[in-house]
Design a protein around this motif. Structure first.
Motif, PDB file in Angstrom:
ATOM      1  N   GLY A  28       0.830  -1.192   0.000  1.00 47.96           N
ATOM      2  CA  GLY A  28       0.000   0.000   0.000  1.00 47.96           C
ATOM      3  C   GLY A  28       0.864   1.242   0.000  1.00 47.96           C
ATOM      4  O   GLY A  28       1.820   1.337   0.765  1.00 47.96           O
ATOM      5  N   LEU A  29       0.552   2.161  -0.888  1.00 47.77           N
ATOM      6  CA  LEU A  29       1.292   3.418  -0.994  1.00 47.77           C
ATOM      7  C   LEU A  29       0.326   4.582  -0.890  1.00 47.77           C
ATOM      8  O   LEU A  29      -0.796   4.508  -1.395  1.00 47.77           O
ATOM      9  N   SER A  30       0.767   5.641  -0.264  1.00 45.70           N
ATOM     10  CA  SER A  30      -0.041   6.842  -0.139  1.00 45.70           C
ATOM     11  C   SER A  30       0.767   8.025  -0.642  1.00 45.70           C
ATOM     12  O   SER A  30       1.962   8.121  -0.376  1.00 45.70           O
ATOM     13  N   ALA A  31       0.097   8.896  -1.388  1.00 46.76           N
ATOM     14  CA  ALA A  31       0.789  10.072  -1.924  1.00 46.76           C
ATOM     15  C   ALA A  31      -0.120  11.286  -1.843  1.00 46.76           C
ATOM     16  O   ALA A  31      -1.276  11.236  -2.267  1.00 46.76           O
ATOM     17  N   GLN A  63      -4.322  11.904  -1.290  1.00 48.07           N
ATOM     18  CA  GLN A  63      -4.912  13.019  -2.025  1.00 48.07           C
ATOM     19  C   GLN A  63      -4.624  12.954  -3.528  1.00 48.07           C
ATOM     20  O   GLN A  63      -5.484  13.283  -4.339  1.00 48.07           O
ATOM     21  N   ALA A  64      -3.436  12.505  -3.906  1.00 45.02           N
ATOM     22  CA  ALA A  64      -3.085  12.441  -5.323  1.00 45.02           C
ATOM     23  C   ALA A  64      -4.026  11.536  -6.106  1.00 45.02           C
ATOM     24  O   ALA A  64      -4.269  11.760  -7.297  1.00 45.02           O
ATOM     25  N   PHE A  65      -4.580  10.512  -5.433  1.00 36.94           N
ATOM     26  CA  PHE A  65      -5.466   9.567  -6.108  1.00 36.94           C
ATOM     27  C   PHE A  65      -6.943   9.865  -5.867  1.00 36.94           C
ATOM     28  O   PHE A  65      -7.769   9.603  -6.735  1.00 36.94           O
ATOM     29  N   THR A  66      -7.276  10.421  -4.706  1.00 35.02           N
ATOM     30  CA  THR A  66      -8.679  10.754  -4.473  1.00 35.02           C
ATOM     31  C   THR A  66      -9.106  11.934  -5.337  1.00 35.02           C
ATOM     32  O   THR A  66     -10.253  11.993  -5.777  1.00 35.02           O
ATOM     33  N   THR A  80      -7.750   1.467  -5.186  1.00 36.26           N
ATOM     34  CA  THR A  80      -7.584   2.574  -4.249  1.00 36.26           C
ATOM     35  C   THR A  80      -8.712   2.482  -3.234  1.00 36.26           C
ATOM     36  O   THR A  80      -9.653   1.715  -3.414  1.00 36.26           O
ATOM     37  N   ALA A  81      -8.596   3.241  -2.194  1.00 37.36           N
ATOM     38  CA  ALA A  81      -9.635   3.286  -1.168  1.00 37.36           C
ATOM     39  C   ALA A  81      -9.630   4.673  -0.551  1.00 37.36           C
ATOM     40  O   ALA A  81      -8.617   5.370  -0.570  1.00 37.36           O
TER      41      ALA A  81
END
Length: 102
Positions: A28-31, A63-66, A80-81
């Motif tokens: 899992g990665l977060s950006a 935030q980059a993906f949402t 994603t979630a």
């Protein structure tokens, strides 16, 4: 669980080394920002290639993906979630199915 505050150029090497040495089901990665989506896509391909698990699942969030959900597929991630609980639930369901998401 591996956490890293390495520079982005070193994170791929850390992840590739980890998945080369031990079986990992999910990363899992977060950006908060994604300035170079092409670079992340290349790095995720390298991590998958290095993995002992041919069904390695990669979840991205933050935030980059949402703000731009199309980036999930663009970088080659599986899902994603919206938050941590949703991420655990989604990946648990997919692991229980015994296959990577399409």
């Amino acid at each position: 669980i591996l956490t890293t505050k390495q520079k982005p150029e070193n994170a791929e090497k850390d992840l590739a080394a980890l998945v080369r040495m031990q079986w990992v089901d999910v990363i899992g990665l977060s950006a908060s920002r994604l300035n170079e989506p092409e670079r992340l896509a290349r790095d995720l391909r390298a991590v998958r290639k290095a993995s002992l698990n041919p069904g390695l699942m990669i979840l991205v969030g933050g935030q980059a993906f949402t703000e731009n959900p199309d980036r999930v597929a663009a970088v080659g991630a599986d899902a994603t979630a919206s938050d941590g609980r949703a991420a655990v639930s989604a990946m648990s369901a997919r692991l229980n199915q015994g296959r990577r998401p399409a």
